[in-house]
Design a protein around this motif. Structure first.
Motif, PDB file in Angstrom:
ATOM      1  N   PHE A   1     154.781  26.810  12.631  1.00 54.95           N
ATOM      2  CA  PHE A   1     153.296  26.259  12.077  1.00 54.95           C
ATOM      3  C   PHE A   1     153.087  25.028  13.094  1.00 54.95           C
ATOM      4  O   PHE A   1     151.655  25.284  13.334  1.00 54.95           O
ATOM      5  N   THR A   2     153.543  24.259  13.367  1.00 60.84           N
ATOM      6  CA  THR A   2     153.236  23.116  14.563  1.00 60.84           C
ATOM      7  C   THR A   2     152.641  23.924  15.566  1.00 60.84           C
ATOM      8  O   THR A   2     151.589  23.687  16.453  1.00 60.84           O
ATOM      9  N   ASP A   3     153.337  24.878  16.296  1.00 64.64           N
ATOM     10  CA  ASP A   3     152.908  25.671  17.427  1.00 64.64           C
ATOM     11  C   ASP A   3     151.600  26.315  17.198  1.00 64.64           C
ATOM     12  O   ASP A   3     150.750  26.352  17.777  1.00 64.64           O
ATOM     13  N   ASP A   4     151.663  26.937  15.925  1.00 63.38           N
ATOM     14  CA  ASP A   4     150.175  27.564  15.466  1.00 63.38           C
ATOM     15  C   ASP A   4     149.066  26.752  15.480  1.00 63.38           C
ATOM     16  O   ASP A   4     147.865  27.029  16.048  1.00 63.38           O
TER      17      ASP A   4
ATOM     18  N   LYS B   1     144.608  34.869   5.330  1.00 68.06           N
ATOM     19  CA  LYS B   1     145.962  35.116   4.252  1.00 68.06           C
ATOM     20  C   LYS B   1     146.473  33.850   3.381  1.00 68.06           C
ATOM     21  O   LYS B   1     145.787  32.738   3.903  1.00 68.06           O
ATOM     22  N   THR B   2     146.724  33.983   2.362  1.00 65.34           N
ATOM     23  CA  THR B   2     146.960  33.043   1.393  1.00 65.34           C
ATOM     24  C   THR B   2     148.067  32.023   2.016  1.00 65.34           C
ATOM     25  O   THR B   2     148.930  32.367   2.732  1.00 65.34           O
ATOM     26  N   ILE B   3     148.297  31.095   1.314  1.00 60.23           N
ATOM     27  CA  ILE B   3     149.644  29.875   1.727  1.00 60.23           C
ATOM     28  C   ILE B   3     150.565  30.850   1.377  1.00 60.23           C
ATOM     29  O   ILE B   3     151.762  30.375   2.260  1.00 60.23           O
ATOM     30  N   ASP B   4     150.991  31.701   0.427  1.00 60.16           N
ATOM     31  CA  ASP B   4     152.280  32.031   0.206  1.00 60.16           C
ATOM     32  C   ASP B   4     152.391  33.141   1.232  1.00 60.16           C
ATOM     33  O   ASP B   4     153.662  33.319   1.599  1.00 60.16           O
ATOM     34  N   GLN B   5     151.456  34.197   1.717  1.00 62.78           N
ATOM     35  CA  GLN B   5     151.541  34.982   2.644  1.00 62.78           C
ATOM     36  C   GLN B   5     151.987  34.416   3.889  1.00 62.78           C
ATOM     37  O   GLN B   5     152.811  34.856   4.727  1.00 62.78           O
ATOM     38  N   TYR B   6     151.245  33.452   4.113  1.00 62.04           N
ATOM     39  CA  TYR B   6     151.854  32.587   5.552  1.00 62.04           C
ATOM     40  C   TYR B   6     152.983  32.110   5.604  1.00 62.04           C
ATOM     41  O   TYR B   6     153.831  32.002   6.439  1.00 62.04           O
ATOM     42  N   ARG B   7     153.426  31.484   4.369  1.00 65.59           N
ATOM     43  CA  ARG B   7     154.905  30.960   4.028  1.00 65.59           C
ATOM     44  C   ARG B   7     155.925  32.269   4.418  1.00 65.59           C
ATOM     45  O   ARG B   7     156.994  32.064   5.241  1.00 65.59           O
ATOM     46  N   ILE B   8     155.713  33.263   3.747  1.00 64.92           N
ATOM     47  CA  ILE B   8     156.490  34.426   4.006  1.00 64.92           C
ATOM     48  C   ILE B   8     156.275  34.894   5.464  1.00 64.92           C
ATOM     49  O   ILE B   8     157.793  35.246   6.017  1.00 64.92           O
ATOM     50  N   MET B   9     155.301  34.827   6.095  1.00 66.06           N
ATOM     51  CA  MET B   9     155.385  35.243   7.593  1.00 66.06           C
ATOM     52  C   MET B   9     156.176  34.478   8.474  1.00 66.06           C
ATOM     53  O   MET B   9     156.938  34.621   9.373  1.00 66.06           O
ATOM     54  N   THR B  10     156.127  32.953   8.295  1.00 62.48           N
ATOM     55  CA  THR B  10     156.872  31.998   9.188  1.00 62.48           C
ATOM     56  C   THR B  10     157.973  31.681   8.628  1.00 62.48           C
ATOM     57  O   THR B  10     158.735  30.887   9.305  1.00 62.48           O
ATOM     58  N   ASN B  11     158.347  31.935   7.460  1.00 61.34           N
ATOM     59  CA  ASN B  11     159.625  31.576   6.741  1.00 61.34           C
ATOM     60  C   ASN B  11     159.586  29.986   6.947  1.00 61.34           C
ATOM     61  O   ASN B  11     160.839  29.397   7.375  1.00 61.34           O
ATOM     62  N   GLU B  12     158.671  29.342   6.574  1.00 65.28           N
ATOM     63  CA  GLU B  12     158.544  27.894   6.533  1.00 65.28           C
ATOM     64  C   GLU B  12     157.939  27.344   5.277  1.00 65.28           C
ATOM     65  O   GLU B  12     156.966  27.833   4.690  1.00 65.28           O
TER      66      GLU B  12
ATOM     67  N   VAL C   1     155.359  25.565   4.347  1.00 62.43           N
ATOM     68  CA  VAL C   1     154.204  24.850   4.835  1.00 62.43           C
ATOM     69  C   VAL C   1     153.503  24.301   3.524  1.00 62.43           C
ATOM     70  O   VAL C   1     153.331  24.778   2.491  1.00 62.43           O
ATOM     71  N   LYS C   2     153.192  23.017   3.660  1.00 65.85           N
ATOM     72  CA  LYS C   2     152.293  22.298   2.697  1.00 65.85           C
ATOM     73  C   LYS C   2     150.785  22.979   2.669  1.00 65.85           C
ATOM     74  O   LYS C   2     150.423  23.319   3.731  1.00 65.85           O
ATOM     75  N   THR C   3     150.407  22.894   1.532  1.00 61.18           N
ATOM     76  CA  THR C   3     148.897  23.335   1.367  1.00 61.18           C
ATOM     77  C   THR C   3     147.961  22.358   2.134  1.00 61.18           C
ATOM     78  O   THR C   3     146.955  23.232   2.723  1.00 61.18           O
ATOM     79  N   GLN C   4     148.034  21.089   1.969  1.00 62.30           N
ATOM     80  CA  GLN C   4     147.135  20.575   2.672  1.00 62.30           C
ATOM     81  C   GLN C   4     147.080  20.727   4.177  1.00 62.30           C
ATOM     82  O   GLN C   4     146.008  20.714   4.786  1.00 62.30           O
ATOM     83  N   ARG C   5     148.277  21.157   4.884  1.00 69.35           N
ATOM     84  CA  ARG C   5     148.234  21.259   6.128  1.00 69.35           C
ATOM     85  C   ARG C   5     147.703  22.744   6.558  1.00 69.35           C
ATOM     86  O   ARG C   5     147.034  23.016   7.641  1.00 69.35           O
ATOM     87  N   TYR C   6     147.998  23.724   5.655  1.00 70.41           N
ATOM     88  CA  TYR C   6     147.361  24.871   5.929  1.00 70.41           C
ATOM     89  C   TYR C   6     145.891  25.016   5.858  1.00 70.41           C
ATOM     90  O   TYR C   6     145.235  25.636   6.408  1.00 70.41           O
ATOM     91  N   HIS C   7     145.387  24.351   4.872  1.00 69.48           N
ATOM     92  CA  HIS C   7     143.906  24.030   4.744  1.00 69.48           C
ATOM     93  C   HIS C   7     143.287  23.630   6.244  1.00 69.48           C
ATOM     94  O   HIS C   7     142.091  23.946   6.378  1.00 69.48           O
ATOM     95  N   LYS C   8     143.911  22.898   6.761  1.00 68.92           N
ATOM     96  CA  LYS C   8     143.589  22.159   7.983  1.00 68.92           C
ATOM     97  C   LYS C   8     143.476  23.544   8.880  1.00 68.92           C
ATOM     98  O   LYS C   8     142.471  23.352   9.576  1.00 68.92           O
ATOM     99  N   MET C   9     144.221  24.196   8.958  1.00 67.70           N
ATOM    100  CA  MET C   9     144.399  25.296   9.733  1.00 67.70           C
ATOM    101  C   MET C   9     143.257  26.200   9.645  1.00 67.70           C
ATOM    102  O   MET C   9     142.618  26.754  10.493  1.00 67.70           O
ATOM    103  N   LEU C  10     142.923  26.301   8.022  1.00 67.71           N
ATOM    104  CA  LEU C  10     141.953  27.442   7.779  1.00 67.71           C
ATOM    105  C   LEU C  10     140.513  26.825   8.021  1.00 67.71           C
ATOM    106  O   LEU C  10     139.588  27.504   8.656  1.00 67.71           O
ATOM    107  N   HIS C  11     140.478  25.346   8.391  1.00 67.93           N
ATOM    108  CA  HIS C  11     139.179  24.917   8.743  1.00 67.93           C
ATOM    109  C   HIS C  11     138.958  25.254  10.102  1.00 67.93           C
ATOM    110  O   HIS C  11     137.768  25.463  10.487  1.00 67.93           O
ATOM    111  N   ILE C  12     139.970  25.273  10.877  1.00 73.08           N
ATOM    112  CA  ILE C  12     139.781  25.619  12.387  1.00 73.08           C
ATOM    113  C   ILE C  12     139.517  26.851  12.726  1.00 73.08           C
ATOM    114  O   ILE C  12     138.531  27.406  13.564  1.00 73.08           O
TER     115      ILE C  12
END
Length: 328
Positions: free
Chosen positions: A104-107, A135-146, A148-159
């Motif tokens: 997630f940090t690299d992404d 992708k939803t937060i659950d789909q991203y967690r399955i893809m990265t096997n991490e 990931v917190k919802t707030q941090r994923y929303h920051k990525m969606l904003h970008i």
């Protein structure tokens, strides 16, 4: 007399010796066999030497280390350069290499760097940007096997939404490839229903379903007749509410005397069959006149939830349940 003068001169000499500073001796390191003094330390300056510094002292000569030759062999006949290369420290390619879950940090770092690179490109409003299903937060967690917190994923969606607002004619290819990783497999515009056609007899076909009922309606220009399963509308539906529901799309658009309706219904009860006909007639009417879609949507004929049709019909009063204690 001479003795007094001698004593005064001796006293003055002793006082002079008492006030004079005593000379400091260099510390001597004594070993078992010999004693020696530490050498005088000298500082090597990187600036140009001045003439006053060179008086009575010769500057020390020094040279830089030779460059490393990796192709040279050592004395044992082996590749000394290759052996030296194995001992060098390798800098990790990822800035979060030493973290437990770096994906997630690299992404996030890659997307932020990409946004800084294309920040000067013209953009369009978010309402006019292409519709994308991320992708939803659950789909991203399955893809990265991490985890990931919802707030941090929303920051990525904003970008990602900001990158999606770049003008389509100036969208770089690297941005398209980067956003593809975070899109769902199916997008809103991938599946489009086949457009309706009018056959050689001037008929348009529409299909509708409600609960366990299904209906197929054919609409053709005429005088306003309606046949359902070979029967007239009044014969097939006994209640006035069901008759109104079956042809509500024509009544809401004031097309009752312009089209004839031929329908086939099956399954369910009269209420489900009438509401299934509502959707089927509306779809057939859109084939003839596509510009009526906003009016049909306001009337509730093409809504996904057919139960809203009943609430939008003017003048309809829902039948009240009679109390159980009332004797019939």
């Amino acid at each position: 007399m001479a003795r007094g003068e001698f004593s005064r001169s001796l006293r003055a000499a002793i006082e002079c010796l008492g006030t004079a500073p005593r000379p400091r001796r260099e510390p001597t390191i004594r070993c078992a066999h010999r004693s020696f003094q530490p050498p005088t330390s000298r500082c090597i300056s990187t600036t140009a030497s001045r003439h006053a510094e060179l008086i009575g002292e010769t500057p020390e000569k020094f040279t830089a280390a030779p460059p490393i030759d990796f192709s040279k062999e050592d004395g044992k006949g082996k590749g000394g350069g290759k052996r030296l290369l194995r001992t060098l420290r390798v800098v990790p390619a990822s800035p979060s290499y030493f973290s437990a879950k770096p994906t997630f940090t690299d992404d996030f770092i890659n997307l932020s760097a990409l946004l800084r690179k294309v920040a000067t490109l013209p953009t369009i409003p978010a309402s006019e940007a292409p519709k994308v299903a991320w992708k939803t937060i659950d789909q991203y967690r399955i893809m990265t096997n991490e985890p990931v917190k919802t707030q941090r994923y929303h920051k990525m969606l904003h970008i990602l939404r900001r990158l999606n607002c770049i003008h389509p004619s100036l969208m770089p290819e690297e941005v398209v490839q980067a956003m593809q990783r975070y899109k769902k497999a199916s997008q809103p515009g991938d599946f489009k229903p086949a457009p309706g056609v009018i056959d050689e007899w001037g008929r348009a076909k529409g299909v509708g379903r409600r609960k366990t009922s299904s209906a197929v309606a054919w609409l053709v220009e005429g005088e306003g007749e309606a046949l359902i399963n070979g029967k007239s509308l009044a014969q097939f539906f006994g209640r006035l509410h069901h008759r109104e529901s079956a042809i509500w799309a024509l009544k809401a658009t004031q097309r009752l005397d312009k089209y004839n309706v031929f329908g086939l219904v099956s399954g369910g009860g009269p209420t489900g069959q009438a509401e299934a006909l509502t959707l089927a007639v509306a779809k057939a009417l859109l084939v003839h006149e596509p510009a009526l879609k906003p009016a049909l949507r306001r009337a509730g004929c093409v809504t996904r939830d057919p139960r809203k049709v009943e609430r939008k019909k003017p003048g309809h009063v829902k039948a009240r349940k009679m109390p159980t204690w009332v004797k019939r």
